[in-house]
Design a protein around this motif. Structure first.
Motif, PDB file in Angstrom:
ATOM      1  N   UNK A  96     -26.666 -49.991 -26.372  1.00  0.00           N
ATOM      2  CA  UNK A  96     -27.200 -48.903 -27.187  1.00  0.00           C
ATOM      3  C   UNK A  96     -27.282 -49.329 -28.646  1.00  0.00           C
ATOM      4  N   UNK A  97     -26.256 -50.027 -29.111  1.00  0.00           N
ATOM      5  CA  UNK A  97     -26.285 -50.530 -30.483  1.00  0.00           C
ATOM      6  C   UNK A  97     -27.420 -51.514 -30.703  1.00  0.00           C
ATOM      7  N   UNK A  98     -27.682 -52.362 -29.714  1.00  0.00           N
ATOM      8  CA  UNK A  98     -28.813 -53.290 -29.788  1.00  0.00           C
ATOM      9  C   UNK A  98     -30.105 -52.524 -30.023  1.00  0.00           C
ATOM     10  N   UNK A  99     -30.275 -51.436 -29.283  1.00  0.00           N
ATOM     11  CA  UNK A  99     -31.510 -50.673 -29.405  1.00  0.00           C
ATOM     12  C   UNK A  99     -31.685 -50.086 -30.800  1.00  0.00           C
ATOM     13  N   UNK A 100     -30.598 -49.527 -31.356  1.00  0.00           N
ATOM     14  CA  UNK A 100     -30.699 -48.874 -32.659  1.00  0.00           C
ATOM     15  C   UNK A 100     -31.207 -49.830 -33.722  1.00  0.00           C
ATOM     16  N   UNK A 110     -39.185 -44.043 -31.523  1.00  0.00           N
ATOM     17  CA  UNK A 110     -37.736 -44.180 -31.699  1.00  0.00           C
ATOM     18  C   UNK A 110     -36.970 -43.276 -30.744  1.00  0.00           C
ATOM     19  N   UNK A 111     -37.436 -42.025 -30.604  1.00  0.00           N
ATOM     20  CA  UNK A 111     -36.708 -41.015 -29.835  1.00  0.00           C
ATOM     21  C   UNK A 111     -36.863 -41.176 -28.330  1.00  0.00           C
ATOM     22  N   UNK A 112     -37.849 -41.936 -27.879  1.00  0.00           N
ATOM     23  CA  UNK A 112     -38.078 -42.049 -26.433  1.00  0.00           C
ATOM     24  C   UNK A 112     -36.871 -42.628 -25.700  1.00  0.00           C
ATOM     25  N   UNK A 113     -36.118 -43.509 -26.353  1.00  0.00           N
ATOM     26  CA  UNK A 113     -34.894 -44.030 -25.752  1.00  0.00           C
ATOM     27  C   UNK A 113     -33.916 -42.888 -25.465  1.00  0.00           C
ATOM     28  N   UNK A 153     -35.207 -48.057 -20.409  1.00  0.00           N
ATOM     29  CA  UNK A 153     -33.917 -48.514 -20.935  1.00  0.00           C
ATOM     30  C   UNK A 153     -33.003 -47.333 -21.224  1.00  0.00           C
ATOM     31  N   UNK A 154     -33.580 -46.278 -21.782  1.00  0.00           N
ATOM     32  CA  UNK A 154     -32.793 -45.093 -22.089  1.00  0.00           C
ATOM     33  C   UNK A 154     -32.239 -44.430 -20.845  1.00  0.00           C
ATOM     34  N   UNK A 155     -33.021 -44.437 -19.779  1.00  0.00           N
ATOM     35  CA  UNK A 155     -32.567 -43.859 -18.519  1.00  0.00           C
ATOM     36  C   UNK A 155     -31.295 -44.569 -18.051  1.00  0.00           C
ATOM     37  N   UNK A 175     -29.973 -34.193 -28.560  1.00  0.00           N
ATOM     38  CA  UNK A 175     -29.947 -34.027 -30.013  1.00  0.00           C
ATOM     39  C   UNK A 175     -30.347 -35.319 -30.712  1.00  0.00           C
ATOM     40  N   UNK A 176     -29.948 -36.451 -30.134  1.00  0.00           N
ATOM     41  CA  UNK A 176     -30.377 -37.737 -30.661  1.00  0.00           C
ATOM     42  C   UNK A 176     -31.906 -37.822 -30.648  1.00  0.00           C
ATOM     43  N   UNK A 177     -32.490 -37.386 -29.538  1.00  0.00           N
ATOM     44  CA  UNK A 177     -33.952 -37.353 -29.420  1.00  0.00           C
ATOM     45  C   UNK A 177     -34.567 -36.453 -30.488  1.00  0.00           C
ATOM     46  N   UNK A 178     -34.007 -35.255 -30.643  1.00  0.00           N
ATOM     47  CA  UNK A 178     -34.556 -34.294 -31.610  1.00  0.00           C
ATOM     48  C   UNK A 178     -34.476 -34.839 -33.036  1.00  0.00           C
ATOM     49  N   UNK A 179     -33.355 -35.453 -33.372  1.00  0.00           N
ATOM     50  CA  UNK A 179     -33.176 -35.962 -34.734  1.00  0.00           C
ATOM     51  C   UNK A 179     -34.078 -37.164 -34.996  1.00  0.00           C
ATOM     52  N   UNK A 180     -34.202 -38.043 -34.006  1.00  0.00           N
ATOM     53  CA  UNK A 180     -35.099 -39.190 -34.170  1.00  0.00           C
ATOM     54  C   UNK A 180     -36.546 -38.737 -34.346  1.00  0.00           C
TER      55      UNK A 180
END
Length: 549
Positions: free
Chosen positions: A41-45, A73-76, A130-132, A439-444
């Motif tokens: 997850x950190x790699x993705x960010x 960004x938020x799709x993950x 990847x997010x899944x 919420x991560x999705x919403x904020x991104x």
């Protein structure tokens, strides 16, 4: 409740296949392997944040506007939301390791799709895949660690997931920084392709870790559960006091809950579980509303507003990622020393102050910046106010340090143990983690458009959220440090005020570790029959007590 094995034929074959491989016994190494999902997850960010301002990325993907960049960004996170909800349907019947296998496989597929992306549609699809997988990993890894960890270091083990996230952010940022020197599309393709490596490490590492003893006990494999606890906590000594206490606690919890297998998401909203569901879900939501992922995903935009660009921007960003890793380390220890509530409350205060600091400095010293080249960067502190720009950077750094030392680690630990029993834990963790991801999705999605339309006011919104979360934690988040699962369950059932939970003692006192250990040694040597009768009597007494109540 019997001891018969409950696994279906496919689940039994999967378990037996994995059990053929030699197993590691060091709980720290086992937890670090499972927490590679956090590293991913950190790699993705940072793989996304490092490239969104580079010419190669912008030109190849045809200068995505703020809304499109937000969705990329938020799709993950959107994929992770779905994966976390579905994870319990795999981890309950097939075991914790099965969910982590799915995490690694889907992550590698998604990384391959991203690194070969020909357009934004393929890029988004790869990030969804990847997010899944990440949804499975983020739901199961903290629970798996807490189910293996001795009670005295549960905070440290639980915090390894967040530490691995911060480590992944830092490592991938430096990889991306180096790849950014390449002027073609190969820059981001190489970086995104490298993401396959941690997926491979997790995949092969899972062959050598044991299954969760609590999951084994649920399925009727009591002897194997005891062996795992003994190997991870007492170097294989099944007569060790801590081992006997741990097994006794597992048995008591499962004896008292006759409907383990039938526990569904709907029961999380029953009268018994609703208060803890609200706390766990809101804890994950508040973690996102601190604004930390704004600092992680869009740090390049933030430092552009402060007047930094090019190499200076990336170097400043790298410092922030290093601070994130360094300040996560003390958090692994302070939670077990000072308690979860104290750390969360202090963290909320400091994060509020530094968010107000960033917003105030940009409001006072920034000017319109129509030629930024980015749809999301519309203000900038001019070169004549370098001291104000440095103030913004300092507030960002201090905010990240405050988050890393408190809410970054604290929430993953807290949400893995706050449920108070084994029955609700996996379903509850899946639900609360899904709240984090949505919420991560919403904020991104929200942040690039917010930067465009309300600029510095974005930070004021997050600062106000920090005020709200402080109030919520103070009045509704009970302390869980050092408490057995049974004690946490009693705490909820007796409606103990959160601000009194640190000093609260159960109305039906539990035996001390020494007393319980002595008792268990006698019962264990007699074949466990006395213990089972004692457990049944306790269960009947609890039912009688509930009827009178």
């Amino acid at each position: 409740m019997g001891y018969e094995n409950k696994l279906t034929a496919p689940a039994l074959k999967f378990k037996n296949f994995l059990d053929k491989f030699p197993k590691l016994h060091n709980v720290y190494i086992i937890s670090m392997i499972s927490c590679i999902s956090g590293l991913m997850f950190g790699f993705d960010i940072s793989s996304m944040s490092a490239f969104i301002g580079t010419p190669s990325y912008v030109h190849y993907f045809k200068t995505p506007n703020s809304a499109m960049q937000g969705f990329i960004t938020a799709s993950m996170s959107l994929g992770s939301f779905v994966g976390s909800l579905l994870s319990s349907f795999v981890s309950e019947p097939f075991g914790r390791r099965a969910s982590l296998f799915i995490c690694s496989i889907l992550w590698m597929i998604g990384a391959a799709i991203q690194s070969s992306a020909q357009n934004t549609t393929q890029l988004i699809f790869g990030r969804l895949i990847s997010g899944f997988g990440m949804g499975f990993g983020s739901s199961v890894a903290p629970v798996y660690g807490s189910e293996l960890a001795p009670r005295k270091v549960r905070g440290l083990i639980g915090g390894l997931f967040q530490f691995s996230v911060t480590l992944g952010i830092m490592i991938m940022f430096f990889i991306s920084y180096g790849c950014g020197k390449i002027t073609s599309a190969a820059s981001f393709r190489i970086a995104w392709g490298i993401q396959i490596i941690p997926g491979l490490i997790l995949f092969f590492g899972l062959f050598f870790v044991p299954e969760s003893p609590r999951w084994l006990a649920k399925q009727g494999y009591w002897d194997e559960a005891e062996i795992v606890v003994a190997n991870t906590q007492a170097k294989g000594n099944r007569e060790d006091t801590d081992v006997l206490i741990e097994i006794s606690e597992i048995k008591e919890q499962l004896m008292l809950e006759h409907d383990v297998k039938a526990f569904t998401f709907s029961k999380l909203f029953s009268k018994k579980y609703l208060p803890r569901t609200v706390v766990a879900v809101s804890a994950q939501i508040w973690q996102q509303l601190t604004g930390m992922n704004v600092m992680m995903y869009y740090i390049v935009y933030i430092f552009e507003m402060a007047g930094y660009s090019g190499n200076a921007n990336l170097v400043s960003s790298a410092i922030q990622y290093v601070l994130n890793v360094v300040m996560t380390i003390p958090a692994l220890f302070v939670m077990d020393k000072f308690g979860r509530r104290y750390v969360l409350l202090i963290g909320a205060v400091f994060m509020m102050a530094f968010q107000f600091g960033v917003g105030g400095l940009l409001a006072t010293y920034s000017v319109p910046f129509p030629d930024s080249g980015s749809d999301s960067v519309t203000i900038r502190i001019p070169d004549s106010n370098k001291s104000a720009a440095k103030g913004v950077i300092a507030c960002c750094y201090l905010f990240v340090c405050s988050f890393a030392a408190s809410w970054g680690v604290g929430i993953w630990v807290y949400c893995a143990e706050v449920w108070g029993d084994n029955v609700s834990r996996q379903r509850g963790a899946a639900l609360s983690t899904s709240a984090n991801w949505i919420m991560n999705f919403a904020i991104a999605m929200f942040t690039p458009s917010a930067f465009k339309n309300i600029t510095w006011k974005t930070y004021i919104i997050y600062a106000v959220f920090c005020v709200c979360m402080f109030i919520h934690v103070f009045f509704f988040f009970p302390e869980t440090k050092g408490k057995r699962l049974e004690e946490i369950g009693q705490l909820w059932e007796e409606n103990v005020p959160a601000w009194r939970s640190s000093s609260w003692q159960p109305t039906v006192p539990l035996l001390s570790d020494k007393e319980l250990g002595n008792k268990m040694q006698v019962e264990h040597s007699e074949g466990g029959e006395e213990m089972l009768r004692s457990t049944d009597s306790h269960s009947e007494a609890s039912e009688t007590k509930e009827e009178h109540a």
